[in-house]
Design an enzyme around this catalytic site. Structure first.
Site, PDB file in Angstrom:
ATOM      1  N   VAL A  44     -22.461   5.050   4.612  1.00 55.56           N
ATOM      2  CA  VAL A  44     -23.093   5.424   3.545  1.00 55.56           C
ATOM      3  C   VAL A  44     -24.550   5.843   3.765  1.00 55.56           C
ATOM      4  O   VAL A  44     -24.827   4.965   4.757  1.00 55.56           O
ATOM      5  CB  VAL A  44     -22.754   4.663   2.301  1.00 55.56           C
ATOM      6  N   SER A  45     -25.362   6.564   3.003  1.00 53.51           N
ATOM      7  CA  SER A  45     -26.751   6.717   3.207  1.00 53.51           C
ATOM      8  C   SER A  45     -27.654   5.714   2.638  1.00 53.51           C
ATOM      9  O   SER A  45     -28.456   5.421   3.181  1.00 53.51           O
ATOM     10  CB  SER A  45     -26.980   7.998   2.677  1.00 53.51           C
TER      11      SER A  45
END
Length: 185
Positions: free
Chosen positions: A10-11
């Site tokens: 995930v970012s």
């Protein structure tokens, strides 16, 4: 014996890998599962991905849920695929059912990579257009100033009168660096 490595990403810290991990575990419950938080626009700073690529051997497979969880530009995607191929390993992308151990899978992956990079470039263009539109309307972008113009004048006068930067920083609730910046203006 070949090993399957599942990778999720995930970012940002407020995002969650649960959906990715569930899909990966449903397909490969006995695989080595690893996840990390980091931007997909570059492979720099993604230590978990680097470690997995380093651990891969002949016959191993790296599995991701979606292409954008691995790379968002053709250069990074090509570099990852080349690293895997040089070790005799392959890549599988679950949601598009791509497996680079086949010629069709390699070709399809390259096409998807081009579209992923295109999407990233469109997003950047939209962001820059939004910033330009906000500036044209006179909107302030960025953090609000810590000090008003009047406070800046007071600080400059107090400093000229001998007040120390530490004392001024305490009085105005800012850092000494902010005081030095005011005096330097």
């Amino acid at each position: 014996m070949a090993t399957i490595f599942c990778y999720s990403r995930v970012s940002t810290l407020d995002q969650d890998t649960t959906m990715q991990e569930e899909a990966l575990k449903a397909s490969y419950p006995d695989a080595v599962h690893r996840s990390e938080t980091g931007s997909g626009t570059t492979t720099k700073g993604r230590e978990v991905l680097a470690l997995l690529l380093d651990m891969m051997h002949q016959g191993d497979k790296l599995v991701v849920w979606k292409l954008d969880r691995l790379a968002r530009n053709m250069h990074d995607l090509s570099t990852i695929v080349e690293a895997l191929e040089s070790k005799g390993a392959s890549l599988e992308i679950l949601d598009q059912r791509i497996d680079t151990s086949t010629a069709a899978g390699k070709a399809f992956l390259q096409m998807l990579g081009v579209f992923a990079e295109f999407e990233t470039n469109l997003r950047k263009e939209r962001q820059l257009a939004g910033i330009a539109a906000a500036k044209a309307k006179g909107k302030h972008l960025g953090r609000a100033p810590k000090l008003t113009g009047v406070q800046r004048k007071e600080i400059m006068a107090a400093r000229a009168a001998g007040a120390t930067p530490s004392q001024l920083a305490r009085d105005y609730g800012v850092s000494r660096a902010t005081i030095y910046n005011v005096v330097a203006d």
